[in-house]
Design a protein around this motif. Structure first.
Motif, PDB file in Angstrom:
ATOM      1  N   HIS A   1      -0.778   5.485 -13.240  1.00  0.00           N
ATOM      2  CA  HIS A   1      -0.924   4.037 -13.084  1.00  0.00           C
ATOM      3  C   HIS A   1      -1.300   3.682 -11.651  1.00  0.00           C
ATOM      4  N   ALA A   2      -0.695   4.376 -10.689  1.00  0.00           N
ATOM      5  CA  ALA A   2      -1.027   4.105  -9.293  1.00  0.00           C
ATOM      6  C   ALA A   2      -2.495   4.388  -9.009  1.00  0.00           C
ATOM      7  N   CYS A   3      -2.986   5.530  -9.489  1.00  0.00           N
ATOM      8  CA  CYS A   3      -4.371   5.916  -9.214  1.00  0.00           C
ATOM      9  C   CYS A   3      -5.376   5.053  -9.974  1.00  0.00           C
ATOM     10  N   ALA A   4      -5.000   4.585 -11.161  1.00  0.00           N
ATOM     11  CA  ALA A   4      -5.935   3.824 -11.991  1.00  0.00           C
ATOM     12  C   ALA A   4      -5.909   2.329 -11.712  1.00  0.00           C
ATOM     13  N   VAL A   5      -4.770   1.816 -11.274  1.00  0.00           N
ATOM     14  CA  VAL A   5      -4.615   0.362 -11.168  1.00  0.00           C
ATOM     15  C   VAL A   5      -4.211  -0.077  -9.755  1.00  0.00           C
ATOM     16  N   GLU A   6      -3.095   0.417  -9.256  1.00  0.00           N
ATOM     17  CA  GLU A   6      -2.519  -0.138  -8.032  1.00  0.00           C
ATOM     18  C   GLU A   6      -3.327   0.200  -6.776  1.00  0.00           C
ATOM     19  N   ILE A   7      -3.716   1.455  -6.633  1.00  0.00           N
ATOM     20  CA  ILE A   7      -4.474   1.830  -5.438  1.00  0.00           C
ATOM     21  C   ILE A   7      -5.860   1.193  -5.440  1.00  0.00           C
ATOM     22  N   PRO A   8      -6.595   1.195  -6.559  1.00  0.00           N
ATOM     23  CA  PRO A   8      -7.884   0.488  -6.552  1.00  0.00           C
ATOM     24  C   PRO A   8      -7.757  -0.999  -6.221  1.00  0.00           C
ATOM     25  N   ALA A   9      -6.708  -1.650  -6.717  1.00  0.00           N
ATOM     26  CA  ALA A   9      -6.527  -3.074  -6.408  1.00  0.00           C
ATOM     27  C   ALA A   9      -6.267  -3.265  -4.908  1.00  0.00           C
ATOM     28  N   ALA A  10      -5.476  -2.381  -4.322  1.00  0.00           N
ATOM     29  CA  ALA A  10      -5.218  -2.462  -2.882  1.00  0.00           C
ATOM     30  C   ALA A  10      -6.499  -2.224  -2.092  1.00  0.00           C
TER      31      ALA A  10
ATOM     32  N   LEU B   1       0.834  -1.205   0.000  1.00  0.00           N
ATOM     33  CA  LEU B   1       0.000   0.000   0.000  1.00  0.00           C
ATOM     34  C   LEU B   1       0.865   1.249   0.000  1.00  0.00           C
ATOM     35  N   ALA B   2       1.931   1.230   0.783  1.00  0.00           N
ATOM     36  CA  ALA B   2       2.841   2.376   0.816  1.00  0.00           C
ATOM     37  C   ALA B   2       3.511   2.595  -0.525  1.00  0.00           C
ATOM     38  N   GLY B   3       3.856   1.516  -1.217  1.00  0.00           N
ATOM     39  CA  GLY B   3       4.478   1.664  -2.525  1.00  0.00           C
ATOM     40  C   GLY B   3       3.600   2.433  -3.493  1.00  0.00           C
ATOM     41  N   ALA B   4       2.289   2.187  -3.417  1.00  0.00           N
ATOM     42  CA  ALA B   4       1.359   2.894  -4.311  1.00  0.00           C
ATOM     43  C   ALA B   4       1.024   4.290  -3.795  1.00  0.00           C
ATOM     44  N   LEU B   5       0.588   4.370  -2.544  1.00  0.00           N
ATOM     45  CA  LEU B   5       0.123   5.660  -2.015  1.00  0.00           C
ATOM     46  C   LEU B   5       1.259   6.637  -1.747  1.00  0.00           C
ATOM     47  N   ILE B   6       2.366   6.138  -1.237  1.00  0.00           N
ATOM     48  CA  ILE B   6       3.456   7.023  -0.846  1.00  0.00           C
ATOM     49  C   ILE B   6       4.519   7.091  -1.943  1.00  0.00           C
ATOM     50  N   GLY B   7       5.025   5.946  -2.378  1.00  0.00           N
ATOM     51  CA  GLY B   7       6.090   5.943  -3.369  1.00  0.00           C
ATOM     52  C   GLY B   7       5.678   6.472  -4.727  1.00  0.00           C
ATOM     53  N   LYS B   8       4.440   6.166  -5.138  1.00  0.00           N
ATOM     54  CA  LYS B   8       4.025   6.538  -6.494  1.00  0.00           C
ATOM     55  C   LYS B   8       2.986   7.645  -6.536  1.00  0.00           C
ATOM     56  N   LEU B   9       2.591   8.149  -5.390  1.00  0.00           N
ATOM     57  CA  LEU B   9       1.641   9.266  -5.370  1.00  0.00           C
ATOM     58  C   LEU B   9       2.214  10.412  -4.541  1.00  0.00           C
ATOM     59  N   PHE B  10       2.324  10.231  -3.230  1.00  0.00           N
ATOM     60  CA  PHE B  10       2.789  11.321  -2.372  1.00  0.00           C
ATOM     61  C   PHE B  10       4.219  11.738  -2.696  1.00  0.00           C
TER      62      PHE B  10
END
Length: 250
Positions: free
Chosen positions: A134-143, A104-113
């Motif tokens: 990609h994080a907002c469209a794929v990784e965060i929704p999957a998480a 979750l941190a990889g998507a929300l923090i590493g690839k967004l924040f």
């Protein structure tokens, strides 16, 4: 009287927030040097060889990694417990914490924040918009799909509040600083869980300190936090020149 605990790390960090929440919920006395890892001096490198936060100092003991620190605080001060008593549920709570700290941190923090806030404000670099998209469209929704399967209709994941609930809320709190919000229509249980945790008095106390520095230049953070009542250390390991550490998200 035992020495006060010292925490090194910035209020905006989700990893630091986890530890601060444990300290506050357990009523432990502490001081904080609220630096980001990017501006820590050579003393910080000696304490944190990967140049990451948080770092906890308890007398002669120095601990790195938020999960290690939170477990230490649980062992040091058992009440109120923030880990389930049942060993199976305790293991599940630790898994959710690990999932949040890594995936979750990889998507929300590493690839967004990191892309939208840290790269721009600390290093004067443009964000990688492809990573953000990609994080907002794929990784965060999957998480969120995964977490929705764990989130309860009411209350917390394992009965009483635990490290699992604190972990989930901590990452979405930091993501909110770059205007990310959970779609409550699509993920209602997770959105409600995060809101419940963040509404707790201890988390609200931390939120006021976070908000004190959100739009303030880093050089003015200590003054802003002092005015807001943060328990600051007398000395700081901050420098004026940012430098990167070992990447957390690979």
């Amino acid at each position: 009287m035992s020495p006060r605990l010292i925490l090194i790390g910035n209020y905006v960090s989700p990893y630091v927030r986890k530890v601060l929440a444990c300290l506050e919920l357990k009523g432990l006395d502490y001081e904080i040097d609220p630096i980001t890892p990017f501006i820590g001096d050579d003393r910080f490198t000696e304490l944190s060889p990967l140049r990451r936060i948080p770092v906890l100092i308890d007398g002669d003991l120095v601990l790195n990694d938020s999960s290690v620190i939170c477990q230490y605080l649980e062992d040091r001060s058992a009440q109120p417990s923030l880990y389930p008593a049942d060993i199976a549920e305790r293991a599940k709570a630790r898994w959710i914490e690990e999932y949040c700290d890594t995936h979750l941190a990889g998507a929300l923090i590493g690839k967004l924040f990191y892309q939208k806030a840290i790269r721009r404000h600390f290093f004067q670099e443009d964000p990688d918009e492809a990573l953000v998209t990609h994080a907002c469209a794929v990784e965060i929704p999957a998480a969120l799909d995964y977490l929705e399967g764990w989130a309860p209709a009411d209350g917390y994941l394992f009965g009483p509040l635990s490290i699992a609930d604190i972990s989930i809320a901590s990452y979405f709190r930091t993501a909110s600083f770059v205007r990310y919000a959970i779609d409550a229509d699509r993920w209602p249980r997770t959105a409600a869980l995060v809101a419940r945790v963040l509404s707790l008095p201890s988390l609200q106390k931390l939120a006021k300190l976070e908000e004190a520095v959100l739009r303030v230049p880093f050089a003015q953070h200590r003054d802003a936090l002092a005015a807001a009542g943060a328990p600051l250390t007398v000395d700081t390991m901050a420098t004026l020149t940012p430098r990167k550490g070992v990447p957390r998200f690979a």
